[in-house]
Design an enzyme around this catalytic site. Structure first.
Site, mmCIF file in Angstrom:
data_model
loop_
_atom_site.group_PDB
_atom_site.id
_atom_site.type_symbol
_atom_site.label_atom_id
_atom_site.label_comp_id
_atom_site.label_asym_id
_atom_site.label_seq_id
_atom_site.Cartn_x
_atom_site.Cartn_y
_atom_site.Cartn_z
ATOM 1 N N SER A 129 -11.721 52.057 -0.402
ATOM 2 C CA SER A 129 -12.599 51.022 -0.970
ATOM 3 C C SER A 129 -12.013 49.620 -0.884
ATOM 4 C CB SER A 129 -12.938 51.367 -2.417
ATOM 5 O OG SER A 129 -11.756 51.570 -3.177
ATOM 6 N N LYS A 187 -16.921 45.484 -2.574
ATOM 7 C CA LYS A 187 -17.741 44.731 -3.529
ATOM 8 C C LYS A 187 -18.583 43.649 -2.869
ATOM 9 C CE LYS A 187 -15.560 45.555 -7.940
ATOM 10 N NZ LYS A 187 -14.333 46.337 -7.659
ATOM 11 N N GLU A 191 -19.812 38.943 -14.639
ATOM 12 C CA GLU A 191 -18.688 39.299 -15.491
ATOM 13 C C GLU A 191 -17.574 39.770 -14.577
ATOM 14 O OE1 GLU A 191 -21.071 41.318 -14.626
ATOM 15 O OE2 GLU A 191 -19.877 43.013 -13.892
HETATM 16 C C1 LIG Z 1 -13.900 47.484 -8.261
HETATM 17 C C2 LIG Z 1 -13.250 48.415 -7.329
HETATM 18 C C3 LIG Z 1 -13.425 49.821 -7.416
HETATM 19 C C4 LIG Z 1 -14.209 50.478 -8.511
HETATM 20 O O1 LIG Z 1 -15.570 50.179 -8.553
HETATM 21 P P1 LIG Z 1 -16.674 51.224 -8.118
HETATM 22 O O2 LIG Z 1 -17.939 50.612 -8.605
HETATM 23 O O3 LIG Z 1 -16.378 52.534 -8.789
HETATM 24 O O4 LIG Z 1 -16.623 51.349 -6.650
HETATM 25 C C5 LIG Z 1 -12.821 50.624 -6.473
HETATM 26 N N1 LIG Z 1 -12.053 50.107 -5.484
HETATM 27 C C6 LIG Z 1 -11.852 48.777 -5.369
HETATM 28 C C7 LIG Z 1 -10.989 48.287 -4.258
HETATM 29 C C8 LIG Z 1 -12.437 47.885 -6.275
HETATM 30 O O5 LIG Z 1 -12.212 46.566 -6.149
#
Ligand SMILES: *Cc1c(COP(=O)(O)O)cnc(C)c1O
Length: 407
Positions: free
Chosen positions: A380, A88, A110
């Site tokens: 992610s 993010k 948000e």
């Molecule tokens: C917020 C988040 C997601 C989901 O958001 P996407 O916009 O689909 O990438 C996935 N993994 C983590 C670690 C997050 O914090």
């Protein structure tokens, strides 16, 4: 692929469905983004932030133990090692810097679980922008630690008590704020959602993930991967990985949604997999697949991972699915928990519950690949934020077996 078009349409999806009072704010944003994205100063400032502040490039890690057990070459793209522990930050720094170039003094955002709020508060602190984060009071109670984290970073967390007091109400309040504050304020949206230009702009800021991945896999394997696998909440980490490879049609793209307690239970966030509840509709300014009841009322979602718990999916994913360029599957809460355990034990990496959905899909489907195939999973985020949830489910985890490789 040349999407979106001038009006922000990804085929029949996307676009700009907003009240008249937001038109000027959105138009200013689009004009500024078009202007600064090619500006050499903007590009080098962003590059510098990503490298020397956020810790990019993130590694591409070969998983030797998992690979030999599951019979396919498995790599992880390590967004968990980016500053603040998830992808993010790429978008928060990109939009934060854009806000500065536009002469804005304040960021609003948000947040549901607090992850996007923390990324925005971090960018606000680094760039010297006052930051206000809207958050439902139900979520504030559930995510106390992230509320405190944002406050430590100097942000102001504004409690939202309307509606269900969760993410969608926080989005409504942030939009209401922006209607009157936009001359001095940028609304920093957290995923590839919302009205044009957000889905395009957030994708562009996240596409650094795929650009690095291509270079790294060419260096480490000398060839393109067989498949890319990523979890899909709004869809920003997935499109960030996929975008650079869309024209390489031999590379399989797989998005993994939150299957929650199973599709039949109705307690999930699988907009594509649930043929009954997942239908085309409009939510928060964009046309896409939305979970809704037979009257078009937004359906409440469930996932063990807060980051995947949203009723709509980014419009570009809806197009990629229609075109059959990407395929979408899901993993359940239990499968994600089991994947957390396996990745922790076998590779010493504790993944976020969101990312664990992508890992679960890969392990479950490993036998469909040849042993020389290369699959890359987007990790992610890191799992430290999920320790409480994982602890609460530890008994359930002891019973899990179905992702284990055959003996
Ligand atoms: C917020 C988040 C997601 C989901 O958001 P996407 O916009 O689909 O990438 C996935 N993994 C983590 C670690 C997050 O914090």
């Amino acid at each position: 692929m040349d999407y979106p078009d001038k009006r922000g349409k990804f085929g029949e999806y996307g676009g700009r469905f907003i009240p008249e009072v937001l038109m000027e704010a959105i138009q200013d944003l689009e004009d500024a983004y078009e202007r600064f994205k090619e500006d050499p100063h903007f590009k080098s400032d962003l590059e510098n932030l990503l490298q020397n502040y956020a810790g990019r490039p993130t590694p591409l890690t070969y998983c030797s133990r998992l690979s030999s057990e599951y019979g396919v070459r498995i790599y992880l793209k390590r967004e968990d090692l980016a500053h603040t522990g998830a992808h993010k930050i790429n978008n928060a720094l990109g939009q934060g810097l854009l806000a500065k170039y536009m002469g804005k003094k304040r960021l609003i955002a948000e947040t549901g679980a607090g992850q996007h709020g923390v990324a925005t508060a971090t960018a606000g602190a680094k760039l010297g922008l006052k930051t206000d984060v809207y958050m439902g009071t139900v979520d504030m109670k559930r995510q106390e630690l992230n509320v405190f984290r944002m406050q430590l970073l100097g942000a102001n967390v504004i409690p939202v008590t309307s509606g269900s007091k969760t993410l969608k109400d926080a989005i409504n309040e942030a939009m209401r704020d922006w209607v009157s504050s936009f001359p001095s304020t940028h609304y920093l949206l957290g995923s590839v959602l919302g009205p044009h230009p957000y889905p395009m702009m957030v994708r562009d800021f996240q596409s650094v993930i795929g650009r690095e991945t291509r270079e790294q896999i060419m260096r480490q394997e000398g060839r393109l991967p067989t498949a890319l696998i990523a979890c899909v909440g709004g869809g920003s980490n997935a499109i960030g990985l996929f975008y650079e490879f869309i024209e390489d049609t031999e590379v399989e793209l797989v998005g993994v949604e939150a299957g929650g307690e199973g599709i039949k239970s109705g307690r999930h966030a699988a907009r594509f997999a649930d043929k009954k509840l997942g239908k085309k509709g409009i939510l928060h300014g964009t046309r896409t697949f939305v979970l809704q009841d037979e009257y078009g009322q937004i359906y409440n979602t469930h996932s063990i991972s807060a980051g995947l718990d949203y009723s709509a999916v980014g419009p570009e994913h809806s197009l990629l699915r229609d075109l059959k360029r990407a395929k979408y599957s899901y993993a359940t809460d239990e499968e994600a928990l089991e994947a957390v355990k396996i990745l922790s034990e076998k590779e010493g990496i504790l993944p976020a519950l969101e990312s664990a959905h992508a890992v679960a899909y890969a392990l479950k489907n490993a036998d469909k690949y040849d042993k020389n195939d290369v699959i890359i999973i987007n990790l992610s985020g890191r799992g430290d934020k999920d320790i409480d949830t994982i602890m609460d489910n530890i008994e359930r985890m002891r019973r899990l077996e179905n992702l284990r490789p055959p003996r």
